[in-house]
Write an enzyme that holds these catalytic residues in place. Sequence first.
Site, PDB file in Angstrom:
ATOM      1  N   GLU A  46      -0.968  -8.781   4.950  1.00 50.79           N
ATOM      2  CA  GLU A  46      -0.763  -8.907   6.404  1.00 50.79           C
ATOM      3  C   GLU A  46      -2.087  -8.875   7.162  1.00 50.79           C
ATOM      4  O   GLU A  46      -2.110  -9.143   8.364  1.00 50.79           O
ATOM      5  CB  GLU A  46       0.185  -7.810   6.900  1.00 50.79           C
ATOM      6  CG  GLU A  46      -0.419  -6.437   7.155  1.00 50.79           C
ATOM      7  CD  GLU A  46      -0.658  -5.600   5.902  1.00 50.79           C
ATOM      8  OE1 GLU A  46      -0.597  -6.143   4.782  1.00 50.79           O
ATOM      9  OE2 GLU A  46      -0.933  -4.386   6.050  1.00 50.79           O
TER      10      GLU A  46
ATOM     11  N   HIS B 208      -3.485  -5.782   1.023  1.00 49.68           N
ATOM     12  CA  HIS B 208      -2.835  -5.972   2.325  1.00 49.68           C
ATOM     13  C   HIS B 208      -2.769  -7.440   2.742  1.00 49.68           C
ATOM     14  O   HIS B 208      -3.643  -7.911   3.473  1.00 49.68           O
ATOM     15  CB  HIS B 208      -3.619  -5.206   3.398  1.00 49.68           C
ATOM     16  CG  HIS B 208      -3.425  -3.737   3.344  1.00 49.68           C
ATOM     17  ND1 HIS B 208      -2.418  -3.078   4.014  1.00 49.68           N
ATOM     18  CD2 HIS B 208      -4.113  -2.772   2.689  1.00 49.68           C
ATOM     19  CE1 HIS B 208      -2.496  -1.779   3.791  1.00 49.68           C
ATOM     20  NE2 HIS B 208      -3.504  -1.563   2.987  1.00 49.68           N
TER      21      HIS B 208
ATOM     22  N   CYS C  12       0.838  -1.206   0.000  1.00 48.64           N
ATOM     23  CA  CYS C  12       0.000   0.000   0.000  1.00 48.64           C
ATOM     24  C   CYS C  12       0.876   1.261   0.000  1.00 48.64           C
ATOM     25  O   CYS C  12       1.558   1.528  -0.981  1.00 48.64           O
ATOM     26  CB  CYS C  12      -0.959  -0.045   1.182  1.00 48.64           C
ATOM     27  SG  CYS C  12      -2.377   1.051   0.989  1.00 48.64           S
TER      28      CYS C  12
END
Lengths: 77, 221
Positions: free
Chosen positions: B197, B195, B87
């Site tokens: 994660e 994302h 990002c």
Amino acid sequence: MKTRVYVTLKGGVLDPQGKAIHHALEGLGFSGVNDVRAGKLIELDLEDGVAEADIDAMCRKLLANTVIENYRIERGS
Amino acid sequence: MRSAVIVFPGSNCDRDLAVAIRDVTGREPAMVWHRETELPADIGLIALPGGFSYGDYLRSGAMAARSPIMRAIADAAGRGVPVLGICNGFQVLTEAGLLPGALMRNAGLSFVCRDVSLTVETSQSIFTNRYSAGEGIRIPVAHHDGNYQADAATLDRLEGEGRVAFRYAEEVNGSARSIAGVINETGNVLGMMPHPERLMETAQGGTDGRRLFEGLLEAVA
């Protein structure tokens, strides 16, 4: 000395903000606007003797992203 | 092998990223402030988190890309150390010239925050070796400036060299050729807007992101 740097999107690059402004102008009833491109104006207050080449380097290294943007330097008097 | 998560003023996914790396590596990554000039000596993985570094002033990632630590990151990347930018981290890597192209305002002008469908374009990278080429996955995005743009020659080269890692399988932000993540010429730097994660365990709704970290760890171990 005041120097102005105009940062504008390159010709082929789509400008979503310019498009939104264009639509808003039409919504307000303004006709005859063919296209809108939004850019940035950055004003630098420079000491005397700052070389043109240094201002150009400032533009290339930070003020403009030359992948998508052009810049134009307008030196004050 | 040490990992490092770079922290810029305005980063907000740095802790999530650190937890993901710790989960997979079993070791706490170093949290490296952007004013630092050196990375841990035995650095084996550098991660640039999501967020809004410098409030997205000038352009997203522009100020962070000129931080002191970026010189050490460019040096490490040049030596082949894997660098992952997610990002805002992707925006920083393009602004720093470590990845080609630029991330512009989303074509719809709206901040997009939702799960999106992606296609994994290649499994032949240290970042995507746990996925299959052509596989569909769903990963959250949360960005205002994710509209990937580059000139046609650059896009052709990225595609020709298998350097498009992920593509959106639906309309998200107007990205050229639906590109969601790209890899550098030497294969050790990945930038992506989604994302991974945020999808590390089933409690988060899935583990599609976890495989990226597991595959990466295996590749660098």
